[in-house]
Design a protein around this motif. Structure first.
Motif, PDB file in Angstrom:
ATOM      1  N   ALA A  64       0.822  -1.218   0.000  1.00  0.00           N
ATOM      2  CA  ALA A  64       0.000   0.000   0.000  1.00  0.00           C
ATOM      3  C   ALA A  64       0.854   1.265   0.000  1.00  0.00           C
ATOM      4  O   ALA A  64       0.403   2.323  -0.459  1.00  0.00           O
ATOM      5  CB  ALA A  64      -0.920   0.006   1.219  1.00  0.00           C
ATOM      6  N   MET A  65       2.081   1.163   0.464  1.00  0.00           N
ATOM      7  CA  MET A  65       2.973   2.323   0.527  1.00  0.00           C
ATOM      8  C   MET A  65       3.556   2.680  -0.841  1.00  0.00           C
ATOM      9  O   MET A  65       4.147   3.754  -1.005  1.00  0.00           O
ATOM     10  CB  MET A  65       4.099   2.048   1.531  1.00  0.00           C
ATOM     11  CG  MET A  65       3.606   1.915   2.972  1.00  0.00           C
ATOM     12  SD  MET A  65       4.832   1.214   4.104  1.00  0.00           S
ATOM     13  CE  MET A  65       6.044   2.522   4.175  1.00  0.00           C
ATOM     14  N   ARG A  66       3.375   1.784  -1.837  1.00  0.00           N
ATOM     15  CA  ARG A  66       3.952   2.066  -3.157  1.00  0.00           C
ATOM     16  C   ARG A  66       2.940   1.944  -4.300  1.00  0.00           C
ATOM     17  O   ARG A  66       3.298   2.157  -5.459  1.00  0.00           O
ATOM     18  CB  ARG A  66       5.129   1.126  -3.427  1.00  0.00           C
ATOM     19  CG  ARG A  66       4.779  -0.346  -3.470  1.00  0.00           C
ATOM     20  CD  ARG A  66       5.975  -1.213  -3.811  1.00  0.00           C
ATOM     21  NE  ARG A  66       5.605  -2.619  -3.904  1.00  0.00           N
ATOM     22  CZ  ARG A  66       5.650  -3.484  -2.904  1.00  0.00           C
ATOM     23  NH1 ARG A  66       6.090  -3.076  -1.720  1.00  0.00           N
ATOM     24  NH2 ARG A  66       5.272  -4.735  -3.063  1.00  0.00           N
ATOM     25  N   GLU A  67       1.687   1.599  -3.996  1.00  0.00           N
ATOM     26  CA  GLU A  67       0.673   1.421  -5.034  1.00  0.00           C
ATOM     27  C   GLU A  67      -0.477   2.394  -4.837  1.00  0.00           C
ATOM     28  O   GLU A  67      -0.753   2.821  -3.706  1.00  0.00           O
ATOM     29  CB  GLU A  67       0.138  -0.018  -5.007  1.00  0.00           C
ATOM     30  CG  GLU A  67       1.189  -1.067  -5.306  1.00  0.00           C
ATOM     31  CD  GLU A  67       0.676  -2.501  -5.139  1.00  0.00           C
ATOM     32  OE1 GLU A  67       1.462  -3.442  -5.355  1.00  0.00           O
ATOM     33  OE2 GLU A  67      -0.511  -2.657  -4.798  1.00  0.00           O
ATOM     34  N   ASP A  68      -1.154   2.738  -5.950  1.00  0.00           N
ATOM     35  CA  ASP A  68      -2.372   3.529  -5.800  1.00  0.00           C
ATOM     36  C   ASP A  68      -3.535   2.591  -5.489  1.00  0.00           C
ATOM     37  O   ASP A  68      -3.391   1.368  -5.525  1.00  0.00           O
ATOM     38  CB  ASP A  68      -2.656   4.363  -7.049  1.00  0.00           C
ATOM     39  CG  ASP A  68      -2.843   3.523  -8.307  1.00  0.00           C
ATOM     40  OD1 ASP A  68      -3.563   2.501  -8.242  1.00  0.00           O
ATOM     41  OD2 ASP A  68      -2.293   3.879  -9.366  1.00  0.00           O
ATOM     42  N   TRP A  69      -4.699   3.171  -5.202  1.00  0.00           N
ATOM     43  CA  TRP A  69      -5.809   2.354  -4.707  1.00  0.00           C
ATOM     44  C   TRP A  69      -6.300   1.321  -5.730  1.00  0.00           C
ATOM     45  O   TRP A  69      -6.603   0.179  -5.374  1.00  0.00           O
ATOM     46  CB  TRP A  69      -6.969   3.249  -4.267  1.00  0.00           C
ATOM     47  CG  TRP A  69      -7.723   3.909  -5.394  1.00  0.00           C
ATOM     48  CD1 TRP A  69      -7.455   5.118  -5.957  1.00  0.00           C
ATOM     49  CD2 TRP A  69      -8.864   3.376  -6.085  1.00  0.00           C
ATOM     50  NE1 TRP A  69      -8.352   5.393  -6.966  1.00  0.00           N
ATOM     51  CE2 TRP A  69      -9.231   4.349  -7.063  1.00  0.00           C
ATOM     52  CE3 TRP A  69      -9.606   2.218  -5.983  1.00  0.00           C
ATOM     53  CZ2 TRP A  69     -10.313   4.156  -7.928  1.00  0.00           C
ATOM     54  CZ3 TRP A  69     -10.679   2.027  -6.842  1.00  0.00           C
ATOM     55  CH2 TRP A  69     -11.025   2.990  -7.791  1.00  0.00           C
ATOM     56  N   LEU A  70      -6.339   1.725  -7.012  1.00  0.00           N
ATOM     57  CA  LEU A  70      -6.851   0.811  -8.033  1.00  0.00           C
ATOM     58  C   LEU A  70      -5.866  -0.321  -8.297  1.00  0.00           C
ATOM     59  O   LEU A  70      -6.253  -1.489  -8.439  1.00  0.00           O
ATOM     60  CB  LEU A  70      -7.138   1.580  -9.324  1.00  0.00           C
ATOM     61  CG  LEU A  70      -7.769   0.761 -10.456  1.00  0.00           C
ATOM     62  CD1 LEU A  70      -9.090   0.140  -9.998  1.00  0.00           C
ATOM     63  CD2 LEU A  70      -7.987   1.639 -11.685  1.00  0.00           C
ATOM     64  N   GLN A  71      -4.599   0.021  -8.356  1.00  0.00           N
ATOM     65  CA  GLN A  71      -3.564  -0.988  -8.555  1.00  0.00           C
ATOM     66  C   GLN A  71      -3.559  -1.983  -7.395  1.00  0.00           C
ATOM     67  O   GLN A  71      -3.489  -3.199  -7.601  1.00  0.00           O
ATOM     68  CB  GLN A  71      -2.200  -0.302  -8.662  1.00  0.00           C
ATOM     69  CG  GLN A  71      -1.054  -1.211  -9.050  1.00  0.00           C
ATOM     70  CD  GLN A  71       0.261  -0.464  -9.147  1.00  0.00           C
ATOM     71  OE1 GLN A  71       0.523   0.470  -8.376  1.00  0.00           O
ATOM     72  NE2 GLN A  71       1.099  -0.862 -10.079  1.00  0.00           N
ATOM     73  N   PHE A  72      -3.663  -1.457  -6.188  1.00  0.00           N
ATOM     74  CA  PHE A  72      -3.694  -2.311  -4.999  1.00  0.00           C
ATOM     75  C   PHE A  72      -4.900  -3.235  -5.038  1.00  0.00           C
ATOM     76  O   PHE A  72      -4.791  -4.451  -4.810  1.00  0.00           O
ATOM     77  CB  PHE A  72      -3.739  -1.445  -3.739  1.00  0.00           C
ATOM     78  CG  PHE A  72      -3.774  -2.233  -2.456  1.00  0.00           C
ATOM     79  CD1 PHE A  72      -2.601  -2.600  -1.818  1.00  0.00           C
ATOM     80  CD2 PHE A  72      -4.984  -2.617  -1.888  1.00  0.00           C
ATOM     81  CE1 PHE A  72      -2.631  -3.338  -0.644  1.00  0.00           C
ATOM     82  CE2 PHE A  72      -5.025  -3.353  -0.711  1.00  0.00           C
ATOM     83  CZ  PHE A  72      -3.848  -3.708  -0.091  1.00  0.00           C
TER      84      PHE A  72
END
Length: 292
Positions: A64-72
């Motif tokens: 979560a510290m390196r991805e945006d919400w949709l990617q996550f």
């Protein structure tokens, strides 16, 4: 990039704690003396699943510290659902064809979507319901652009508060604190945890078992349930041999599932996702060039 050999080893151990728990429980049907191990069986399951949640809290918070919400969201859903649906279908077929039981449509829907509070077809799916819940909370945090340290703190307070007001509620279940314990390592002790993970030696043979831990976790109950019944019919009275065989079979079946089912599916979905991302990026680039 740091390789989490220790985490995979812990996953392997956690998965086999759950397997051992169910081996003891299922063998009680044939060997009454196993009843004295009932508490051990429960503790193995509690500690095994708890370990999974702590690991999940650490790994998902790092993601979560390196991805945006949709990617996550997309990566997590593609990771958990496709292989789960395969085992859901196999388990449902086992229940209907082998045990001769009827499965209500509402239970099928609830199990397919992993809906909280509903009876699940796959015995271990209750823990996946919590995993999906954790995914959803993190997605909301990322979508709102929240500071994860403060957001997790508020989440922990909310869970504790709900557990006091409505202790039987899903959102107030204190099992979420195990997930947050792993998140603490990612948010506040990242350097220390990374050094510890790098420093601790783990047997290499645990790595592939850790890689296959999800397949082992999903499929072991079916393997043990069917094999223990066959072994009791073929070699009755051989409890230790039966348990050992079931443990080995659950791991072998999980490793095979990971190699020939889970990993190919993940690679296919990953390539599809990358292809879509590349196509989208290319289209966006062409649009930008036309606008210049």
């Amino acid at each position: 990039m740091l390789r989490y050999g220790l985490i995979q080893a812990l996953r392997a151990i956690a998965a086999n704690m759950v397997v051992a728990s169910h081996i003891i429980g299922l063998h009680e049907r044939f060997y009454p003396q196993f009843g004295k191990w009932h508490d051990l069986s429960l503790n193995l399951a509690i500690w095994g699943v708890g370990c999974f949640f702590v690991i999940s809290g650490f790994v998902l918070t790092r993601a979560a510290m390196r991805e945006d919400w949709l990617q996550f969201l997309m990566r997590r859903l593609l990771r958990i659902y496709p292989i789960y649906w395969i085992y859901l279908l196999i388990t449902a077929a086992f229940i209907v064809l082998w045990q001769g039981e009827h499965i209500d449509f509402s239970r099928v829907v609830a199990s397919t979507l992993l809906i909280p509070g509903a009876p699940q077809i796959v015995s271990v799916a209750w823990s996946l319901v919590f995993e999906v819940y954790f995914y959803g909370v993190i997605v909301v945090f990322l979508f709102l652009g929240a500071n994860l340290r403060y957001a997790y703190g508020l989440w922990a307070l909310a869970v504790v508060g709900l557990s006091l007001v409505a202790p039987s509620s899903f959102l107030g279940h204190l099992i979420a604190l195990k997930f947050m314990a792993g998140a603490v390592g990612a948010l506040f002790l990242r350097t220390l945890v990374d050094r510890a993970i790098s420093a601790v030696w783990t047997p290499r043979w645990l790595q592939p078992i850790g890689d296959a831990s999800y397949s082992i976790y999903l499929g072991h109950f079916l393997v043990v349930a069917a094999l223990s019944r066959v072994l009791f019919a073929v070699i009755p009275g051989q409890a230790v041999l039966s348990c050992t065989t079931c443990l080995l079979a659950a791991n072998v079946a999980g490793l095979a599932s990971y190699r020939w089912v889970e990993r190919p599916i993940l690679n296919l979905l990953k390539n599809f996702q990358w292809a879509r991302s590349a196509t989208s990026a290319s289209a966006h680039s062409r649009q930008r060039s036309l606008e210049m």
